[in-house]
Design an enzyme around this catalytic site. Structure first.
Site, PDB file in Angstrom:
ATOM      1  N   ASP A   2       7.023  57.649  47.488  1.00  0.00           N
ATOM      2  CA  ASP A   2       7.205  57.719  46.035  1.00  0.00           C
ATOM      3  C   ASP A   2       5.927  58.231  45.376  1.00  0.00           C
ATOM      4  OD1 ASP A   2       8.020  57.457  43.455  1.00  0.00           O
ATOM      5  OD2 ASP A   2       8.073  55.271  43.427  1.00  0.00           O
ATOM      6  N   TRP A   3       5.863  59.556  45.202  1.00  0.00           N
ATOM      7  CA  TRP A   3       4.737  60.215  44.523  1.00  0.00           C
ATOM      8  C   TRP A   3       5.271  60.860  43.248  1.00  0.00           C
ATOM      9  CZ3 TRP A   3       2.053  63.293  49.067  1.00  0.00           C
ATOM     10  CH2 TRP A   3       1.368  62.382  49.897  1.00  0.00           C
ATOM     11  N   GLU A   4       4.897  60.320  42.113  1.00  0.00           N
ATOM     12  CA  GLU A   4       5.484  60.801  40.858  1.00  0.00           C
ATOM     13  C   GLU A   4       4.472  61.298  39.834  1.00  0.00           C
ATOM     14  OE1 GLU A   4       8.823  58.412  39.300  1.00  0.00           O
ATOM     15  OE2 GLU A   4       8.441  57.031  40.969  1.00  0.00           O
ATOM     16  N   GLU A   5       3.170  61.234  40.160  1.00  0.00           N
ATOM     17  CA  GLU A   5       2.164  61.620  39.166  1.00  0.00           C
ATOM     18  C   GLU A   5       2.199  63.118  38.869  1.00  0.00           C
ATOM     19  OE1 GLU A   5       0.350  59.502  37.386  1.00  0.00           O
ATOM     20  OE2 GLU A   5       1.527  57.973  38.428  1.00  0.00           O
TER      21      GLU A   5
END
Length: 481
Positions: free
Chosen positions: A143-146
């Site tokens: 979960d990489w959302e930046e």
């Protein structure tokens, strides 16, 4: 028409033409065009599974409320832990050295261009060894959302990644004009982001090869404009976003599973039209489309991140039955491998929340999931010889894989804590419904309309194709895209 994806005379020698073939078929996804084979389900005989990704362990250990998820076939980690042997979600702080910005403050270099991939992968290796057992074979979701891996998509609150990329280029080339700076910044960011994400997937797959690796929220098609365009909203993914997803074919190929999202806002619950249905349907269709774009012989499984409750509800309002059909039911009907129910720690903060969640599971959510998973299983057995997964023949029709109440009954075991089960078997009308409304996507090695013929998979599915055939295929794809 139907493409024969592993026939000797149809497959291209080059990736560009292979992608063109995929695009050509995808203009009619769900409209009678057969799909290339897919990987078999994680558990044999269970073509659609629902996973529990909610930290509710405290409901049983501290609140005295046992959700009994297994009674309805919902797959959860031991003791309903958030991280476990069935599914693990890696947030950015627990997976390598993820570069990002907190306002103007960089963390781990801020940009993927400024981060050492080697140092990042060393940390990833340690994180995987600390979190995942060596024999882990569940869902491994990053979960990489930046920031987003395409420069063009880093707008709005993510604009800082464009701005800082431009500053980096301008500092090295002060004589360049803005057009040159922007072009170079885009190229550098896109290449670095791809290297960063692709190498992370590669390492994960090499360390835990039996796990299903992918990024949360990918693919996304950015059809969120229902918030601004309620009267005219049609749910379709903007053309520019489809084009950008084509640029991410490297990600779809490298991923061993896709994890898009179909969370619903509560405002859709009160909207009488079809916005919720259209929003979810086209997001799922886009996931199916990109799964067919990969260089691999077999499509990666698709697991839709869903919610049992509306995402913007401060009172934890559960989805009604209509919206369960729009999300979970739509996923199954379109041929997804399963769904993941995500939730926050809020569900287990109080005894009241735990009890309300249990009531929802036992009265609405659980019975619907059992109905759905059993219907998918019966369709697979009846229509696809247990060697394939059913998917909707026409993506635009509102037909679903639900049990016929005249043929099946949901029963509860005689014991007080007896497991819930389905009693019955498909009738002639049920078989006709499967045949009229669904097609089969065969599992690896299985072929035919009913997935009844087995041929040992080959190492490669590519074959030599004449230059004339390549030109014709490209022309056809351009006409139909």
């Amino acid at each position: 028409m139907a493409w024969t994806w592993c026939g000797r005379s149809w497959l291209p020698a080059s990736y560009a033409v292979y992608a063109a073939l995929c695009l050509l078929s995808l203009t009619s996804v769900g409209h009678g065009v057969s799909r290339k084979q897919t990987m078999p389900p994680l558990v044999k005989g269970k073509p659609f599974q629902v996973y529990w990704n909610v930290p509710t362990s405290r409901c049983s250990t501290h609140r005295g409320v046992n959700l009994q998820l297994d009674d309805f076939g919902i797959v959860a980690n031991t003791n309903e832990r958030f991280i476990g042997e069935k599914i693990t979600l890696f947030y950015s702080q627990r997976f390598g050295m993820y570069p990002s910005y907190d306002g103007e403050d960089p963390e781990n270099g801020g940009l993927p261009q400024n981060t050492s991939v080697e140092e990042h992968l060393r940390q990833v290796k340690m994180d995987i060894n600390n979190i995942l057992a060596k024999d882990f074979q569940g869902l491994a979701v990053i979960d990489w959302e930046e920031w987003r891996p395409l420069y063009a998509r880093n707008t709005g609150t993510k604009k800082v990644y464009q701005t800082k990329s431009q500053e980096l280029v301008r500092g090295r080339n002060p004589e360049w004009n803005q057009t040159q700076v922007n072009a170079a910044a885009k190229k550098a960011f896109d290449q670095a982001a791809r290297n960063f994400m692709s190498s992370s997937l590669s390492l994960g797959k090499s360390m835990r090869p039996r796990a299903y690796w992918g990024f949360y929220l990918f693919p996304d098609c950015y059809n969120y404009h229902y918030r601004d365009e309620f009267p005219t909203y049609n749910g379709r993914c903007p053309d520019i976003e489809i084009k950008r997803n084509n640029e991410l074919t490297w990600m779809w190929t490298e991923s061993s599973a896709l994890f898009p999202s179909v969370y619903l806002e509560e405002k859709i619950k009160w909207e009488r039209g079809d916005r919720g249905k259209l929003y979810a349907r086209y997001r799922i269709r886009e996931a199916v489309r990109v799964s067919l774009l990969t260089k691999e012989q077999y499509t990666p499984p698709i697991f839709l991140y869903c919610r049992s409750h509306y995402i913007d509800s401060k009172t934890l309002t559960p989805l009604n039955e209509i919206d369960l059909v729009r999300t979970l039911g739509e996923s199954a009907a379109m041929g997804a491998s399963g769904a993941i129910l995500w939730g926050s720690i809020d569900f287990s903060r109080t005894t009241e929340n735990c009890q309300a969640l249990k009531d929802q599971v036992h009265n609405v959510l659980g019975p619907y999931i059992l109905n759905l998973t059993e219907a998918v299983r019966f369709c697979s057995r009846t229509l696809c010889s247990n060697h394939g997964r059913c998917y909707r023949r026409n993506a635009e029709e509102d037909v679903f894989l639900h049990l016929n109440s005249r043929s099946f009954r949901i029963m509860k075991g005689k014991r007080r804590s007896g497991k819930v089960y389905v009693k019955g078997r498909p009738r002639v009308a049920d078989r006709r419904n499967y045949r009229d409304n669904f097609l089969c996507q065969c599992y690896r090695g299985w072929n035919g309309v009913r997935c009844s013929r087995y041929k040992k998979p080959t190492a490669s599915c590519r074959a030599e194709t004449s230059p004339l055939t390549l030109v014709l295929v490209l022309l056809l794809s351009l006409l139909l895209i």
